[in-house]
Design an enzyme around this catalytic site. Structure first.
Site, PDB file in Angstrom:
ATOM      1  N   ASP A   1       0.864  -1.231   0.134  1.00 49.51           N
ATOM      2  CA  ASP A   1      -0.099  -0.031   0.061  1.00 49.51           C
ATOM      3  C   ASP A   1       0.941   1.375   0.122  1.00 49.51           C
ATOM      4  O   ASP A   1       1.918   1.253   0.348  1.00 49.51           O
ATOM      5  CB  ASP A   1      -0.978   0.020   1.224  1.00 49.51           C
ATOM      6  CG  ASP A   1      -0.357  -0.314   2.551  1.00 49.51           C
ATOM      7  OD1 ASP A   1       0.672  -0.745   2.488  1.00 49.51           O
ATOM      8  OD2 ASP A   1      -0.811   0.181   3.678  1.00 49.51           O
TER       9      ASP A   1
ATOM     10  N   GLU B   1      -0.432  -2.351   5.260  1.00 50.03           N
ATOM     11  CA  GLU B   1       0.781  -2.229   6.337  1.00 50.03           C
ATOM     12  C   GLU B   1       0.295  -0.837   6.847  1.00 50.03           C
ATOM     13  O   GLU B   1       0.943  -0.526   8.172  1.00 50.03           O
ATOM     14  CB  GLU B   1       2.148  -2.438   5.811  1.00 50.03           C
ATOM     15  CG  GLU B   1       3.164  -2.475   6.920  1.00 50.03           C
ATOM     16  CD  GLU B   1       3.692  -1.229   7.405  1.00 50.03           C
ATOM     17  OE1 GLU B   1       4.082  -0.912   8.340  1.00 50.03           O
ATOM     18  OE2 GLU B   1       3.532  -0.081   6.460  1.00 50.03           O
ATOM     19  N   GLU B   2       0.301   0.389   6.214  1.00 49.87           N
ATOM     20  CA  GLU B   2       0.388   1.610   6.560  1.00 49.87           C
ATOM     21  C   GLU B   2      -0.710   1.947   7.459  1.00 49.87           C
ATOM     22  O   GLU B   2      -0.563   3.046   8.444  1.00 49.87           O
ATOM     23  CB  GLU B   2       0.398   2.664   5.277  1.00 49.87           C
ATOM     24  CG  GLU B   2       1.447   2.571   4.435  1.00 49.87           C
ATOM     25  CD  GLU B   2       2.703   3.149   5.115  1.00 49.87           C
ATOM     26  OE1 GLU B   2       2.561   3.601   6.053  1.00 49.87           O
ATOM     27  OE2 GLU B   2       3.669   2.966   4.230  1.00 49.87           O
TER      28      GLU B   2
END
Length: 486
Positions: free
Chosen positions: A150, A217-218
């Site tokens: 992402d 993940e962000e």
């Protein structure tokens, strides 16, 4: 997820060269280990780290043109968390072409449930886009290699000719410009180059290779989504987990790493202070939430100063204090937003308990209503690099790149949800290392004139992508080949 720039590889050379070895923390109980235990008996180079004056620019091969083309394609078409449809499709297709058994949509049900609970609906394009590729190559260990996919809601201002101009909507419905400001485009292309290298070298290893492409993940949710969808039940359970991350404060061609704790627990806490508002000229008739909030902010500093072991590490930061709208009105309420960082799980719990105790006690001291305290349940656990596995992997990387280009550094207080893969009941040894992403001449200039480099998540972050991709692939391939020797 926002991460502070890593400690400079070169600037640490003198300090690290004097570090002595200590007993490695017990890998089976990472949550109980003191954060100070970050050295290992088998580091990347058992010799001292190179001093700054000795460092030279490492020669790095040029990646395949198709890898460079893919990097530019991914950089120009970034996708936000839980919206990585095209990105995941590209990576799945690449794995299929290499002979992997590929499964897509891993995490879909979890994401749908999460969106429905949190925002009341599933926005268009939102889904679980996890990709799992499995390559079986005889009897041997199972090694998992993870990339994240992402991008961030950040407008790109790098000025490079391939800059992103994408505008999109986050999974919660906020419109924003988008860029790969955290290097996930480098991660993905290094990951694919590693897969190609390991397929090409199948005669050199035996076992099962599991390549996973993780969404979100962000926002710290992608690993949880994939694990909840049976990542370690539906697919071969790894004996080792590996990942890399670019460093915005190390020159390209180098690798830096931590042994033991590498990144922190990341918690978010909201404190809603309740008062009794009124006219600013008559404070005696009020219970001032701004004053109460100010006392809470001050008292919170005692948690780290007087409750945390000096050999441990912790951070309690009040990032937002909102109250009032006019000079002469004492408001009814104030809101504090906190980020809380720690390594050890017991320390984490002590901080969270202490925040609640202090906030309630300060309100009581002013005879005000009890505040509402919300601790976000979706927290990012600390990343623990298993010392023994880290030592083996980094020794192999050091042999591949040259010992002078692989340096052990202190852990950082940023967060990474790669940690989730080592926190399951399987207790899988895991290693995440960093790959320098700064063009060497820019790095040298910044260190010489003292000007800060663009950090991760900066709209100005533009990695030296060709050298970084190749170094990441070389390092990851070397680490995986070492772990397949079991």
């Amino acid at each position: 997820m926002l991460r502070p720039a890593l400690v400079s590889t070169l600037a640490l050379g003198l300090a690290i060269s004097g570090c002595s070895k200590s007993e490695a923390p017990a890998a089976d109980t990472p949550a109980k280990v003191a954060a100070a235990s970050t050295t290992t008996d088998s580091t990347a180079s058992d010799t001292a780290a190179v001093q700054p004056a000795a460092m030279s620019v490492r020669e790095v091969a040029t990646p395949e043109q198709s890898i460079l083309d893919l990097y530019l394609q991914l950089h120009q078409a970034p996708e936000l968390s839980f919206k990585e449809a095209k990105t995941s499709s590209i990576l799945a297709s690449e794995l299929e072409s290499l002979g992997f058994e590929v499964t897509t949509g891993v995490g879909q049900d979890w994401v749908v449930d999460k969106a429905t609970r949190d925002i009341g609906e599933v926005k268009p394009g939102v889904g679980g886009y996890g990709v799992v590729g499995v390559l079986r190559n005889g009897n041997g260990p199972t090694v998992l290699i993870r990339t994240d996919m992402d991008a961030l809601p950040v407008p790109e201002q790098t000025g490079v000719p391939y800059a992103s101009t994408v505008e999109a909507q986050t999974w919660t419905g906020v419109e924003s410009k988008v860029m790969h400001a955290c290097g996930h485009d480098v991660h993905m292309t290094s990951w694919l180059a590693t897969a190609r290298a390991l397929v090409a070298q199948k005669s050199k290893w035996k076992g099962t290779l599991v390549m996973i492409a993780q969404p979100a993940e962000e926002i710290g949710l992608g690993a949880e989504a994939m694990l909840a969808d049976g990542l370690f039940e539906r697919f071969p359970t790894p004996d080792y987990n590996l990942a890399l991350h670019v460093s915005a404060d190390a020159p390209s061609g180098t690798v830096v790493y931590s042994s033991g704790y590498a990144m922190a627990n990341v918690d978010s806490v909201d404190i809603h202070v309740k008062g009794v508002g009124g006219h600013g000229a008559y404070p005696q008739a009020t219970r001032d939430p701004i004053l109460i909030g100010a006392h809470i902010v001050t008292a919170l500093q005692s948690l780290v100063a007087r409750n945390v072991d000096p050999l441990d590490s912790a951070v309690v930061t009040v990032g937002s204090f909102k109250a009032g709208a006019k000079h002469n009105i004492i408001p009814d309420e104030a809101t504090l937003l906190l980020t809380v960082r720690s390594y050890d799980d017991d320390t984490r719990q002590m901080l969270l308990d202490g925040i609640q105790r202090i906030a309630k006690a300060q309100a009581a001291a002013f005879d005000a209503p009890e505040p509402e305290i919300t601790i976000e349940s979706d927290y990012t656990p600390s990343t623990y690099n298993d010392p023994q596995t880290t030592g083996r992997a980094m020794k192999a990387v050091s042999k591949k790149l040259g010992a002078e280009y692989v340096t052990q550094v202190k852990p950082v207080m940023g967060g990474e949800d790669f940690s989730q893969y080592g926190r399951t009941d399987e207790n899988i040894p895991s290693v995440l290392f960093w790959v320098g992403a700064v063009e060497p001449s820019k790095y040298a200039k910044a260190k010489a004139d003292g000007m800060p480099l663009p950090s991760l998540h900066s709209s100005l972050f533009a990695p030296d992508y060709a050298r970084t991709i190749q170094t990441g692939s070389d390092a990851m391939t070397a680490a995986a080949l070492e772990l397949f020797k079991d």
